[in-house]
Every structure is written in structure tokens, then in C-alpha cells.
Scaffold this motif. Structure first.
Motif, PDB file in Angstrom:
ATOM      1  N   UNK A 173       0.848  -1.200   0.000  1.00 16.59           N
ATOM      2  CA  UNK A 173       0.000   0.000   0.000  1.00 16.59           C
ATOM      3  C   UNK A 173       0.881   1.247   0.000  1.00 16.59           C
ATOM      4  N   UNK A 174       1.571   1.513  -1.090  1.00 12.92           N
ATOM      5  CA  UNK A 174       2.498   2.654  -1.119  1.00 12.92           C
ATOM      6  C   UNK A 174       1.772   3.995  -1.192  1.00 12.92           C
ATOM      7  N   UNK A 175       2.447   5.041  -0.702  1.00 10.76           N
ATOM      8  CA  UNK A 175       1.923   6.394  -0.876  1.00 10.76           C
ATOM      9  C   UNK A 175       1.836   6.728  -2.360  1.00 10.76           C
ATOM     10  N   UNK A 176       2.844   6.294  -3.090  1.00 10.19           N
ATOM     11  CA  UNK A 176       2.880   6.519  -4.534  1.00 10.19           C
ATOM     12  C   UNK A 176       3.880   5.574  -5.165  1.00 10.19           C
ATOM     13  N   UNK A 177       3.679   5.333  -6.453  1.00 10.18           N
ATOM     14  CA  UNK A 177       4.666   4.662  -7.288  1.00 10.18           C
ATOM     15  C   UNK A 177       5.013   5.649  -8.393  1.00 10.18           C
ATOM     16  N   UNK A 178       6.298   5.892  -8.583  1.00  6.63           N
ATOM     17  CA  UNK A 178       6.748   6.876  -9.561  1.00  6.63           C
ATOM     18  C   UNK A 178       7.406   6.171 -10.738  1.00  6.63           C
ATOM     19  N   UNK A 212      11.740  10.962 -17.298  1.00 10.86           N
ATOM     20  CA  UNK A 212      12.710  10.117 -16.601  1.00 10.86           C
ATOM     21  C   UNK A 212      13.625  10.914 -15.690  1.00 10.86           C
ATOM     22  N   UNK A 213      13.940  12.153 -16.066  1.00  6.74           N
ATOM     23  CA  UNK A 213      14.855  12.942 -15.245  1.00  6.74           C
ATOM     24  C   UNK A 213      14.198  13.360 -13.929  1.00  6.74           C
ATOM     25  N   UNK A 214      12.916  13.700 -13.995  1.00  5.99           N
ATOM     26  CA  UNK A 214      12.187  14.065 -12.773  1.00  5.99           C
ATOM     27  C   UNK A 214      12.117  12.886 -11.820  1.00  5.99           C
ATOM     28  N   UNK A 215      11.906  11.690 -12.357  1.00  3.21           N
ATOM     29  CA  UNK A 215      11.829  10.491 -11.514  1.00  3.21           C
ATOM     30  C   UNK A 215      13.157  10.230 -10.822  1.00  3.21           C
ATOM     31  N   UNK A 216      14.257  10.354 -11.557  1.00  2.00           N
ATOM     32  CA  UNK A 216      15.574  10.123 -10.964  1.00  2.00           C
ATOM     33  C   UNK A 216      15.859  11.113  -9.838  1.00  2.00           C
ATOM     34  N   UNK A 217      15.562  12.385 -10.075  1.00  2.00           N
ATOM     35  CA  UNK A 217      15.859  13.399  -9.064  1.00  2.00           C
ATOM     36  C   UNK A 217      14.922  13.299  -7.864  1.00  2.00           C
ATOM     37  N   UNK A 218      13.689  12.873  -8.088  1.00  2.00           N
ATOM     38  CA  UNK A 218      12.713  12.787  -6.994  1.00  2.00           C
ATOM     39  C   UNK A 218      13.165  11.832  -5.902  1.00  2.00           C
ATOM     40  N   UNK A 219      13.824  10.739  -6.283  1.00  2.00           N
ATOM     41  CA  UNK A 219      14.291   9.780  -5.284  1.00  2.00           C
ATOM     42  C   UNK A 219      15.339  10.407  -4.380  1.00  2.00           C
ATOM     43  N   UNK A 220      16.331  11.059  -4.972  1.00  2.00           N
ATOM     44  CA  UNK A 220      17.386  11.683  -4.169  1.00  2.00           C
ATOM     45  C   UNK A 220      16.807  12.743  -3.242  1.00  2.00           C
ATOM     46  N   UNK A 221      15.926  13.569  -3.772  1.00  2.00           N
ATOM     47  CA  UNK A 221      15.416  14.679  -2.972  1.00  2.00           C
ATOM     48  C   UNK A 221      14.438  14.220  -1.900  1.00  2.00           C
ATOM     49  N   UNK A 222      13.704  13.138  -2.141  1.00  2.00           N
ATOM     50  CA  UNK A 222      12.811  12.617  -1.102  1.00  2.00           C
ATOM     51  C   UNK A 222      13.613  12.215   0.129  1.00  2.00           C
ATOM     52  N   UNK A 223      14.695  11.472  -0.084  1.00  2.77           N
ATOM     53  CA  UNK A 223      15.524  11.078   1.051  1.00  2.77           C
ATOM     54  C   UNK A 223      16.202  12.277   1.707  1.00  2.77           C
ATOM     55  N   UNK A 224      16.608  13.251   0.896  1.00  7.52           N
ATOM     56  CA  UNK A 224      17.244  14.444   1.447  1.00  7.52           C
ATOM     57  C   UNK A 224      16.280  15.209   2.348  1.00  7.52           C
ATOM     58  N   UNK A 225      15.020  15.321   1.928  1.00  7.15           N
ATOM     59  CA  UNK A 225      14.034  16.039   2.742  1.00  7.15           C
ATOM     60  C   UNK A 225      13.757  15.313   4.050  1.00  7.15           C
ATOM     61  N   UNK A 226      13.664  13.986   4.010  1.00  6.09           N
ATOM     62  CA  UNK A 226      13.415  13.226   5.232  1.00  6.09           C
ATOM     63  C   UNK A 226      14.584  13.358   6.206  1.00  6.09           C
TER      64      UNK A 226
END
Length: 458
Positions: A173-178, A212-226
Motif C-alpha cells: 500500500x504505497x503512498x505513490x509509485x513513480x 525520466x529525469x524528474x523520476x531520478x531526481x525525486x528519489x534523491x530529494x525525497x531522502x534528502x528532505x526526510x
């Protein structure tokens, strides 16, 4: 059985194994194979003694295994047969050359790309599952499409957002799949194939499509924000200790603001795990490579605060135990970077242990799931450390206890029994703020926590 598609995952680690197990469970019409060069790891996936500990994982694996979920070391053959290939290989922080200590080491990723190319004789969809720097998909495209045989490869980015200890819940039950792809006709068509797989059990509105570029960057920034939130609350914990404010009350007060929210505001000895530090430093390196120095410095400060918090915890133990811990037994309760996992990568306990050993303390480590990995992490100083899974035995004759992992078992221990077995004065340093500090003080402990004033008897 005739399967709709053959899915392959290269890499049978913390991400690849559980993710493919869930896809196989929810999509019996697909054949799912997980391959790895590590024969021992594959044997463990084929047994009931899985190579990773994750609550709820074993029942998922057992239900799908040998039905439509398979594990193998035959990488080349399975590449040839696959229609969709997930790449989930290790991308550690580079330890050599340009970008050492910050950039992602992509050597395993590139070897995998070339191996896919060498063993493909039909069109394939290749899915980045590993955490990778932005625009890595472009490099993979260049390698794969360098062939002159007319084979077409579409490269998608489908970053994982799993939290160890809750990975099965996160997958179910993920919040989202990107899912990111090229915005071309063939790229969008490939993206839809992956969307259709996840839509077997995930509501369509939770499946996000992007380039594809937005997806790649979203992973890095999600962890950075947490990680940023953890470092922010930990920085304030030091101020609370100086001003007699209570960090738990402060965290609750700001967390009730709907614009902020309460998650990832728990003060602690620091964050760990395989992703946060690695991803932030990767982000820092990328920013610097584009000349964004102020942006890089901002994100690097998140890691620096975390390292400072770990050092501060060790310093707190030293100062409050009369400025010497040489020859004193200190029991560490927990070594995993978080509860409900055996993973010790970048665990704050590593730094704390090494800091205590440098001060010549006698360290005993207790953890219900992470002792094997702890021994690997500390192999170079093994003569200074003992291991004891039973926390009661670990605490016997100790001068201090330090809580380093928020395992539920530590909340239910008989601390009167533990106190009676310890040297006096007895100290307890709660690096996760999970215990009843007032009750511990009344039992006889000198209690030191994160972001609160100490409860001292001396």
C-alpha cells in the motif's frame, strides 16, 4: 504455464528481493525471476532462512516462490529470456578518484548495462530500480542502444521508496509509485506497460508518471528532505538541553502544524541506513558539478549535523561518567540503524561504538537481529568488543547502558533487575527517547536522554 510477460530483476538485495516478491504475489500472470552473482544469497532466497530480515516478507515469498517467483544465478540466460528487466544493483558512494566520498560508484551499474546488451536478442524495457544520479538513464540508453543489431531498449526510472522494517507494507500500500520515461511514443508505451503491472493492486491515482529525469531526481530529494527533518529536530535537541525545554514537547507542538506534520520529528542519536547519507552526498556532488555551491553546502549541512549528533552522544557519555570510561563496561542496546531490521549500514551505533573503544571502554553489544552484521562492521576492532543477544546478560556488571535502536523489546525490560545487576552509580543514556525516564530515575539510574535535561543522582 504461459505467462503474459517475463520479468527479471538483477540484484537480490534489500530492494530487488522484496519488490519482486510482491509483484509476483500480486501478478500471477507474470513470471518473475531474481538473479544475483552471490550463490549463497540465492540459496537463502530459495529457503525459509531469507538473507534479509523484514517483517511479513517470508509469507509473501513462500506463496509465490516456485509458482511464478524464481531465484537464480543464471544471469545471462535470464537476460535473454526477459521482456522487462529491473536493475537493482549496488550503487555505493565512490571511494576512489574524482568524487570520492560523495559521488555514486556506478561501476556495477555499467557492468550490468553491458551484460544486458551482450545477452539480448530482442527488444526490452530496462527499469532503473537502484538509486542513481539524475541523467543516468541517458548513459544507460547510450550503452544499450550502441548495438547495430536493431534491438530497441527503453529505459525507465522507477525509484523505490521503501523503509526497512515496513517494506512489505510500503510495497502493498504505497503512498505513490513513480515511473519516469522518455516523452516519446515508444517511451510512453513502455511506461504504460509498467503502470499496468502496478495497477494490479495499486490504485491508479497513486501511480505517478513523469519524465525520466524528474523520476531520478525525486528519489534523491525525497531522502534528502526526510533526513533534513531528522537533522533539524536533532539540532534543536541540543538547544533544549541547554535551555531546559523538552524536545518531545517542542516536536509535538510544531508537528501539530498541518503545514509541517509530525513524521520524522523524533529526536535521536542520528539517522543511518544505506540511503540517507549516500543520497544526500550524491545530491551534493551533483549540485557542485553544476556550480550550485550554496545549494550543495545547504544539503551537506544535513549530513554534518547528523555526524555532530553522533559525536555529541559519545561526548555526553564521557563527560557525565567523570570524564573517563577507560576500563568501564558499557552495554549498547541495539546496533541496527532502526528497529525491525538487521541492517547496520551507516548505523549511528557504528560511530558510537568506535568512539567508546577509542576511550578504552569495554563495549558489549546486544541486538535481536543485527549481531552478525555488527561483527562485520566492527571486524577491525573485534578484540575490544563482546556480543550478547540477551540484554540482561549484556547489562550485568556494566557501568552504563546506551539505547541505540528503538526495538520494542527494550521498552518492556525489567530495569529494576538490570539496575540491581550493574555497577554503581548506574548510568542510562537513551539515544532514542523510548523509555520512561522518570521511572528509571526513581529506580536509581542517572538518566540522560536526547533533548531533555538530565535526571542525575550525583
Amino acid at each position: 504455464m504461459n505467462f503474459k510477460r517475463k520479468i527479471l530483476c538483477i540484484g537480490a538485495g534489500y530492494v530487488g528481493g522484496p519488490t519482486m516478491a510482491m509483484i509476483a504475489l500480486k501478478c500471477p500472470q507474470y513470471r518473475v525471476t531474481v538473479v544475483d552473482i552471490n550463490e549463497q544469497r540465492i540459496r537463502e532466497w530459495q529457503s525459509d532462512n531469507l538473507p534479509i530480515y523484514e517483517p511479513g516478507l517470508l509469507p509473501v515469498v513462500k506463496e509465490a516462490r516456485d509458482r511464478n517467483l524464481f531465484f537464480s544465478t543464471e544471469i545471462d540466460r535470464n537476460i535473454k529470456e526477459a521482456d522487462i528487466i529491473f536493475v537493482s544493483v549496488n550503487t555505493p558512494t565512490k571511494s576512489f578518484g574524482q568524487g570520492a566520498g560523495m559521488a555514486a560508484d556506478l561501476q556495477y551499474w555499467e557492468k550490468t548495462a553491458r551484460q544486458i546488451l551482450a545477452n539480448s536478442d530482442s527488444d526490452k524495457i530496462v527499469v532503473e530500480k537502484s538509486t542513481l544520479p539524475i541523467r543516468t538513464a541517458r548513459a544507460m540508453e547510450r550503452i544499450l542502444n550502441s548495438n547495430d543489431s536493431g534491438i530497441s531498449f527503453e529505459v525507465l526510472s522507477n525509484p523505490e521508496f521503501l523503509a526497512e522494517g515496513t517494506a512489505i507494507k510500503d510495497l502493498e500500500a504505497p503512498d505513490r509509485v513513480l515511473i519516469g520515461s522518455r516523452e516519446t511514443e515508444s517511451g510512453i508505451r513502455a511506461r504504460k506497460e509498467l503502470v499496468d503491472i502496478y495497477a494490479n493492486w495499486i490504485p491508479r491515482e497513486r501511480i505517478i508518471e513523469s519524465n525520466v529525469w524528474s523520476a531520478e531526481l525525486s528519489k534523491l530529494t525525497a531522502n534528502a528532505f526526510l533526513a533534513q527533518r531528522i537533522s533539524s529536530i536533532n539540532s534543536l535537541s541540543a538547544l533544549c538541553e541547554k535551555t531546559e525545554a523538552d524536545i518531545n514537547e517542542v516536536a509535538y507542538a510544531i508537528g501539530t502544524d498541518s503545514r509541517i506534520g509530525s513524521k520524522f520529528l523524533k529526536p535521536s542519536v542520528g539517522f543511518g541506513g544505506s540511503c540517507f547519507k549516500k543520497d544526500i552526498l550524491n545530491l551534493v556532488y551533483i549540485c557542485r558539478s553544476y556550480g550550485l555551491i550554496e545549494v550543495a553546502d545547504y544539503w551537506e549541512s544535513v549530513v554534518k549535523i547528523n555526524e555532530w549528533q553522533e559525536k555529541r552522544f559519545v561526548q555526553n557519555i564521557l563527560v557525565n561518567m567523570f570524564n573517563t570510561i577507560a576500563g568501564k563496561k558499557i552495554a549498547l542496546f541495539g546496533f541496527a540503524f532502526k528497529a525491525d531490521t538487521g541492517d547496520t549500514r551507516e548505523s549511528p551505533a557504528i560511530y558510537v561504538t568506535r568512539g567508546l573503544v577509542e576511550e578504552r571502554a569495554n563495549v558489549v553489544i546486544s541486538d535481536p537481529k543485527a549481531i552478525i552484521n555488527a561483527k562485520k562492521e566492527l571486524a577491525d576492532i573485534k578484540e575490544y568488543i563482546t556480543y550478547e543477544e540477551d540484554p540482561y546478560r549484556a547489562a550485568e556488571g556494566s557501568h552504563a547502558i546506551a539505547i541505540l535502536t528503538e526495538w520494542g523489546v527494550y521498552k518492556g525490560l525489567d530495569y529494576k533487575r538490570i539496575y540491581d545487576s550493574m555497577e554503581k552509580p548506574a548510568f542510562l543514556f537513551d539515544g532514542r527517547n523510548i523509555l520512561d525516564h522518570k521511572k528509571l530515575y526513581e529506580t536509581g539510574f542517572n538518566v540522560f536522554s536526547i533533548g531533555k535535561g538530565p535526571l542525575k543522582r550525583i
